[in-house]
Every structure is written in structure tokens, then in C-alpha cells.
Design a protein around this motif. Structure first.
Motif, mmCIF file in Angstrom:
data_model
loop_
_atom_site.group_PDB
_atom_site.id
_atom_site.type_symbol
_atom_site.label_atom_id
_atom_site.label_comp_id
_atom_site.label_asym_id
_atom_site.label_seq_id
_atom_site.Cartn_x
_atom_site.Cartn_y
_atom_site.Cartn_z
ATOM 1 N N LEU A 18 -3.374 -10.801 -0.418
ATOM 2 C CA LEU A 18 -3.358 -9.449 0.140
ATOM 3 C C LEU A 18 -4.628 -9.199 0.933
ATOM 4 C CD1 LEU A 18 -1.973 -7.721 -3.047
ATOM 5 C CD2 LEU A 18 -0.720 -8.277 -0.981
ATOM 6 N N PHE A 19 -4.585 -9.484 2.222
ATOM 7 C CA PHE A 19 -5.766 -9.266 3.038
ATOM 8 C C PHE A 19 -5.858 -7.811 3.471
ATOM 9 C CE2 PHE A 19 -5.264 -13.760 3.109
ATOM 10 C CZ PHE A 19 -6.554 -14.249 3.143
ATOM 11 N N THR A 20 -4.764 -7.268 3.921
ATOM 12 C CA THR A 20 -4.700 -5.837 4.217
ATOM 13 C C THR A 20 -3.399 -5.311 3.648
ATOM 14 O OG1 THR A 20 -3.619 -6.139 6.353
ATOM 15 C CG2 THR A 20 -6.047 -6.109 6.341
ATOM 16 N N LEU A 21 -3.379 -4.027 3.360
ATOM 17 C CA LEU A 21 -2.189 -3.441 2.764
ATOM 18 C C LEU A 21 -2.018 -2.026 3.306
ATOM 19 C CD1 LEU A 21 0.005 -4.190 0.698
ATOM 20 C CD2 LEU A 21 -1.357 -3.062 -1.038
ATOM 21 N N ILE A 22 -1.021 -1.834 4.132
ATOM 22 C CA ILE A 22 -0.741 -0.514 4.685
ATOM 23 C C ILE A 22 0.231 0.195 3.748
ATOM 24 C CG2 ILE A 22 0.301 0.762 6.590
ATOM 25 C CD1 ILE A 22 -0.725 -1.436 8.458
ATOM 26 N N VAL A 23 -0.173 1.361 3.280
ATOM 27 C CA VAL A 23 0.596 2.099 2.278
ATOM 28 C C VAL A 23 1.017 3.450 2.839
ATOM 29 C CG1 VAL A 23 0.602 3.051 -0.055
ATOM 30 C CG2 VAL A 23 -0.752 1.006 0.446
ATOM 31 N N LEU A 24 2.279 3.778 2.661
ATOM 32 C CA LEU A 24 2.767 5.138 2.898
ATOM 33 C C LEU A 24 2.945 5.780 1.533
ATOM 34 C CD1 LEU A 24 3.998 7.444 4.646
ATOM 35 C CD2 LEU A 24 6.214 6.324 4.314
ATOM 36 N N ALA A 25 2.230 6.880 1.279
ATOM 37 C CA ALA A 25 2.260 7.533 -0.027
ATOM 38 C C ALA A 25 2.781 8.957 0.107
ATOM 39 C CB ALA A 25 0.867 7.547 -0.646
ATOM 40 N N LEU A 26 3.535 9.384 -0.892
ATOM 41 C CA LEU A 26 4.210 10.679 -0.837
ATOM 42 C C LEU A 26 4.088 11.397 -2.170
ATOM 43 C CD1 LEU A 26 6.226 12.648 0.569
ATOM 44 C CD2 LEU A 26 8.068 11.203 -0.327
ATOM 45 N N ASP A 27 3.796 12.703 -2.098
ATOM 46 C CA ASP A 27 3.777 13.554 -3.290
ATOM 47 C C ASP A 27 4.664 14.759 -3.065
ATOM 48 O OD1 ASP A 27 3.085 14.947 -5.667
ATOM 49 O OD2 ASP A 27 1.574 16.077 -4.545
ATOM 50 N N THR A 28 5.649 14.954 -3.938
ATOM 51 C CA THR A 28 6.479 16.162 -3.879
ATOM 52 C C THR A 28 6.491 16.868 -5.233
ATOM 53 O OG1 THR A 28 8.487 14.875 -4.383
ATOM 54 C CG2 THR A 28 7.976 15.271 -2.052
ATOM 55 N N THR A 29 5.463 16.640 -6.050
ATOM 56 C CA THR A 29 5.424 17.261 -7.380
ATOM 57 C C THR A 29 4.998 18.722 -7.339
ATOM 58 O OG1 THR A 29 3.140 16.549 -7.777
ATOM 59 C CG2 THR A 29 4.901 15.050 -8.473
ATOM 60 N N THR A 30 4.348 19.140 -6.262
ATOM 61 C CA THR A 30 3.935 20.531 -6.100
ATOM 62 C C THR A 30 4.690 21.136 -4.924
ATOM 63 O OG1 THR A 30 2.108 19.943 -4.632
ATOM 64 C CG2 THR A 30 1.642 20.026 -6.993
ATOM 65 N N ARG A 31 4.588 22.437 -4.768
ATOM 66 C CA ARG A 31 5.324 23.121 -3.700
ATOM 67 C C ARG A 31 4.927 22.586 -2.322
ATOM 68 N NH1 ARG A 31 8.131 27.778 -3.669
ATOM 69 N NH2 ARG A 31 7.367 28.286 -5.748
ATOM 70 N N GLY A 32 3.647 22.338 -2.122
ATOM 71 C CA GLY A 32 3.191 21.839 -0.831
ATOM 72 C C GLY A 32 3.395 20.341 -0.687
#
Length: 252
Positions: A18-32
Motif C-alpha cells: 500500500l504505497f498510496t490509498l485514496i479513500v472516500l469516506a461518508l458519515d450519515t449518523t447525524t443530521r448533517g
């Protein structure tokens, strides 16, 4: 175990390192909620959600805008990370479905991260004994847990209850120890927390959680914990409100 293959910057070959790791992260636990795109330790984009609209109305557009701000095409994503709860039932299902759909479309691995762990990560460098993630669970309750700040060990399993009930039941762990309470319910319950802690407890308002979800997700993926989308499991802690209401009507 899913292996995340990433491209060497000086080579056309893929390998298991793993030289580089592009991550898409998502949070929908709160209203915003929030969306983040990271490249290892670099934050490429962070988009806090619009609380005036539901997750279902805005989520596809927010993901697209975050990728556009980051300058990252969807097929360059290496890992998808999502908050699996606790939180509102509808928001959780929408967030999980969005990430699962992307993962299946792109053929990318996913990892679920507890929102309580993401909250704790925001204050992991604080000079306290205990971290108490403290999320609004509606109806006057909180989702909460107790984490040892030094070891990172969970002392009490996540629970959903009234703030006074939890503080009383966790008194043996909290007594005379320095603690920091962090979450969207910490400000609401600040007076109760400060008074009960006799000056040893403090509260903190969190920032958007997507960056910590990306950080924890990347860390766990490098330990081999990423997997296929169908492995994602929501953390409810408390049964959905609709189910509780159906049960109440059945008893009436």
C-alpha cells in the motif's frame, strides 16, 4: 480477506503493498453528516452536509461534489469507508446503501467504522483518562460508550439511554477520573456533565466525522480488515423507532 492493490508511483505494475490509498469516506449518523476524500494523510476534500435537507435528497450530489473538489475520478478510489452507526435508522440505511452501491459499481472494498470510534479519534491526543463519545439519540437519550484514552480499549459497550442513567451506571469507572465527552449531545448536556464530574469532566463539540472515518478505515484496511459491500453491518444499539412504535401499538 480483500487485498487493496494500489499503483506504485514509479511503476505501471500493481502489487499488494500500500504505497498510496485514496479513500472516500461518508458519515450519515447525524443530521448533517459529511463526505471526505483523502490520499493517505492528505485531505483532498471535506464537505459538511446541508442539515436543511435529508440525506436521501442530497447524498449523491454531495459525493459527486467532494470527488470534484478533490480532483479524483471515481475509478481512482481505492477504499470506501462509511460510518455504520449508531445513529438515526433512515440516515444509516441511506449511507450504507450509497457506499454499497459504489463498491459494487467500482469493484472496490469497503470498511465500516463506528461513529463512536470516530468521535473518540478526534480527541485521542487529549490529556484525560477517559473518552466518552456522547451522541444525540433523540427522545432525550444518548448513544454513548466509555473508552480508555491511553490504551484505546472500550470499557463499556455502546448503549442508548438517558444521560443521567448512563452517568449513574458508569459511576464506578468515571469517579475521580478525568474525562472528555464529545458528540452532538455534549453541548446539550454540558451542565449535567460538568456538575457530575466535579471539575474533572469537560465537553467538546465535534467537527465533521468523515476525516476520522477515512483515517480509521485506512488504518484497518492496511491490517486486512476491508471486505466486500455485503459484509457491512449497521450498529443500531437501539431498535428503530418504527419498530418500537409498532410494538407499542400491538400492546395497546
Amino acid at each position: 480477506m480483500w487485498v487493496i492493490a494500489t499503483r506504485r508511483k514509479d511503476s505501471s505494475e500493481y502489487d499488494r503493498l500500500l504505497f498510496t490509498l485514496i479513500v472516500l469516506a461518508l458519515d450519515t449518523t447525524t443530521r448533517g453528516g459529511s463526505v471526505a476524500v483523502t490520499d493517505d494523510d492528505r485531505m483532498l476534500a471535506l464537505l459538511p452536509g446541508d442539515e436543511s435537507r435529508t440525506h436521501g435528497e442530497r447524498l449523491p450530489g454531495e459525493i459527486a461534489r467532494a470527488l470534484d473538489q478533490a480532483g479524483i475520478a471515481r475509478d481512482r478510489i481505492d477504499l470506501l469507508a462509511v460510518a455504520t452507526g449508531p445513529g438515526a435508522f433512515t440516515g444509516l440505511r441511506i449511507g450504507l446503501a450509497a457506499i454499497q452501491g459504489l463498491a459494487m459499481t467500482l469493484g472496490k472494498p469497503v470498511i465500516g467504522v463506528s461513529a463512536l470510534d470516530a468521535l473518540a479519534e478526534q480527541v485521542s491526543g487529549s490529556d484525560v483518562d477517559l473518552i466518552v463519545p456522547w451522541m444525540d439519540a433523540q427522545r432525550g437519550d444518548v448513544f454513548a460508550t466509555l473508552i480508555d484514552r491511553r490504551s484505546g480499549a472500550t470499557i463499556e459497550t455502546p448503549a442508548a439511554a438517558h444521560p443521567k442513567t448512563l452517568l449513574e451506571s458508569w459511576r464506578a469507572h468515571l469517579a475521580n477520573r478525568r474525562a472528555i465527552f464529545i458528540g452532538d449531545a455534549a453541548a446539550r448536556d454540558a451542565a449535567l456533565i460538568v456538575q457530575a464530574g466535579n471539575g474533572k469532566w469537560e465537553t467538546r463539540t465535534p467537527s465533521p466525522l468523515a476525516p476520522e472515518i477515512a483515517l480509521i478505515g485506512r488504518r484497518r484496511a492496511k491490517n486486512g480488515e476491508a471486505g466486500p459491500p455485503h459484509k457491512l453491518e449497521p450498529i443500531y444499539v437501539r431498535r428503530p423507532d418504527a419498530e418500537i412504535e409498532r410494538e407499542r401499538r400491538g400492546r395497546a
